[in-house]
Design an enzyme around this catalytic site. Structure first.
Site, PDB file in Angstrom:
ATOM      1  N   ARG A   1     -10.689 -13.613 -15.046  1.00 51.26           N
ATOM      2  CA  ARG A   1      -8.707 -12.853 -15.112  1.00 51.26           C
ATOM      3  C   ARG A   1      -8.342 -13.763 -16.657  1.00 51.26           C
ATOM      4  NH1 ARG A   1      -4.570 -11.181 -10.898  1.00 51.26           N
ATOM      5  NH2 ARG A   1      -4.483 -13.467 -10.640  1.00 51.26           N
ATOM      6  N   LYS A   5      -1.791 -11.078 -17.945  1.00 56.43           N
ATOM      7  CA  LYS A   5      -0.992 -12.061 -17.040  1.00 56.43           C
ATOM      8  C   LYS A   5      -0.361 -13.227 -17.676  1.00 56.43           C
ATOM      9  CE  LYS A   5      -1.225 -14.705 -12.509  1.00 56.43           C
ATOM     10  NZ  LYS A   5       0.027 -13.937 -12.156  1.00 56.43           N
ATOM     11  N   GLU A  39       4.299  -2.328  -8.777  1.00 54.18           N
ATOM     12  CA  GLU A  39       4.460  -3.563  -8.210  1.00 54.18           C
ATOM     13  C   GLU A  39       5.586  -3.998  -7.703  1.00 54.18           C
ATOM     14  OE1 GLU A  39       1.637  -6.025 -10.433  1.00 54.18           O
ATOM     15  OE2 GLU A  39       2.775  -5.437 -12.093  1.00 54.18           O
TER      16      GLU A  39
HETATM   17  C1  LIG Z   1       2.309  -9.345 -12.100  1.00 53.66           C
HETATM   18  C2  LIG Z   1       1.812  -9.570 -10.217  1.00 53.66           C
HETATM   19  N1  LIG Z   1       1.165  -8.735  -9.705  1.00 53.66           N
HETATM   20  C3  LIG Z   1       0.082  -8.659  -8.390  1.00 53.66           C
HETATM   21  C4  LIG Z   1      -0.350  -9.882  -8.028  1.00 53.66           C
HETATM   22  C5  LIG Z   1      -1.337 -10.574  -7.247  1.00 53.66           C
HETATM   23  O1  LIG Z   1      -2.223 -11.224  -7.746  1.00 53.66           O
HETATM   24  P1  LIG Z   1      -2.768 -12.291  -7.124  1.00 53.66           P
HETATM   25  O2  LIG Z   1      -3.504 -11.289  -6.184  1.00 53.66           O
HETATM   26  O3  LIG Z   1      -4.149 -12.217  -8.480  1.00 53.66           O
HETATM   27  O4  LIG Z   1      -2.302 -13.329  -6.970  1.00 53.66           O
HETATM   28  C6  LIG Z   1       0.368 -10.810  -9.161  1.00 53.66           C
HETATM   29  C7  LIG Z   1       0.103 -12.909  -8.998  1.00 53.66           C
HETATM   30  O5  LIG Z   1       0.618 -13.888  -9.342  1.00 53.66           O
HETATM   31  C8  LIG Z   1       1.163 -10.453 -10.009  1.00 53.66           C
HETATM   32  O6  LIG Z   1       1.117 -11.503 -11.309  1.00 53.66           O
END
Ligand SMILES: Cc1ncc(COP(=O)(O)O)c(C=O)c1O
Length: 329
Positions: free
Chosen positions: A81, A178, A211
């Protein structure tokens, strides 16, 4: 008032005097900086140059990865990612994959921790104060190893409270990168804290749920379907991706009838029997209230319990989801 002009010795002395004895800093155990070409264990030297475009433009990408009892969880998908996010903003990662992994492992070793968080940043790098990425002297890598602070056990036992966010949702392109440009996420956390909630969830222009600040979410409807909002406006979380795979086992024993990723309207929360927040730091955390309305029985349910157990086993198992630190000591 005369403000002193500091020489190198003055700066050293002031940093020593100031120290970083606060609780947050005492949990920062090691930092690798490509700019310095090494690792420091002293939080007061965990610096990023102020003209790094990461600082003044949020120009960089990041990952937060956990390691538990000597096993790094889901390192490969996190690094994939990271590469995807960097590619979306045409940012070069300054180390190849092998050297990146070795640098992460050495920084963890320097931290002395067996359980902790890897906070990894790739920045556009120092060079001028413009938005122009071509002014940078070269992209940089910063890795900070901190203690891991899990959510309090009572949050898992009793569940958490969520609400609807008033912060505009990100465009799909930005939701899926990200990047260190996380102001909407910051404002979502602020509104949750200000409202006395644990999390808020954003809504897109068509009324579909997205989210939380740094978490995905899922719900179980009255037909025992596990529903995950479509990733068109959310980050494709590593944890939720794993949860979706693990949930297939719950279909075999009839606890779930289906697992599907699709657009999810706000009104579907009203009929949910369970809901949970999902992410790296919290794994699967049950939600028992949304905007003051009870979810299901108002208590954590069986799907949350099962998924939590499966993720906990995954963390322990040393499967292909994990990379052991032990072999490399
Ligand atoms: C905006 C956002 N959504 C969802 C997630 C959850 O992702 P992960 O399971 O990879 O931590 C994150 C993780 O930091 C995030 O920044």
């Amino acid at each position: 008032m005369i403000i002193p002009i500091l020489n190198e010795a003055d700066i050293q002395k002031r940093l020593q005097e100031r120290g970083r004895a606060d609780a947050a800093a005492s949990s920062y155990k090691a930092m690798y900086s490509s700019w310095l070409g090494g690792i420091t264990r002293d939080p007061q030297y965990m610096f990023v140059p102020v003209d790094d475009h990461l600082v003044h433009r949020g120009d960089g990408v990041f990952e937060a990865i956990k390691f538990i009892k000597g096993q790094i969880y889901a390192l490969t998908p996190h690094l994939e990612r990271l590469h995807r996010s960097a590619g979306l903003i045409a940012l070069e990662i300054p180390l190849d994959s092998e050297r990146l992994t070795q640098t992460i492992l050495q920084t963890i070793r320097a931290s002395g921790l067996k359980t902790g968080m890897i906070r990894l940043y790739v920045s556009r790098g120092p060079g001028g104060f413009t938005t122009n990425p071509y002014d940078s002297l070269g992209s940089q890598l910063y890795i900070v190893i901190t203690e891991f602070k899990p959510y309090a056990p009572n949050k898992y036992a009793n569940g958490v409270k969520c609400g609807l966010s008033a912060i505009p949702v990100k465009e799909g392109f930005w939701a899926n990168a990200k990047t260190c440009n996380y102001l909407p996420n910051v404002m979502m956390k602020k509104e949750a804290v200000d409202r006395g909630l644990d999390f808020t969830i954003s809504l897109d222009e068509s009324g579909f749920l997205a989210e939380s600040s740094t978490e995905n979410f899922a719900l179980v409807n009255s037909r025992s379907e596990l529903l995950i909002p479509s990733f068109t406006r959310t980050l494709r979380g590593i944890t939720i991706t794993r949860v979706m795979k693990l949930a297939e086992q719950l279909m075999q024993n009839g606890i779930l009838k289906a697992v599907s990723e699709r657009s999810l309207a706000q009104k579907e929360i009203a009929n949910a029997s369970e809901m949970f927040m999902i992410g790296t730091t919290l794994d699967v955390l049950p939600v028992v209230e949304f905007e003051g309305q009870k979810i299901g029985t108002g208590k954590p349910g069986p799907v949350a319990r099962n998924l939590s157990e499966m993720i906990a086993n995954d963390l322990k198992s040393g499967s292909d989801q994990t990379l052991s630190l032990l072999g490399d000591q």
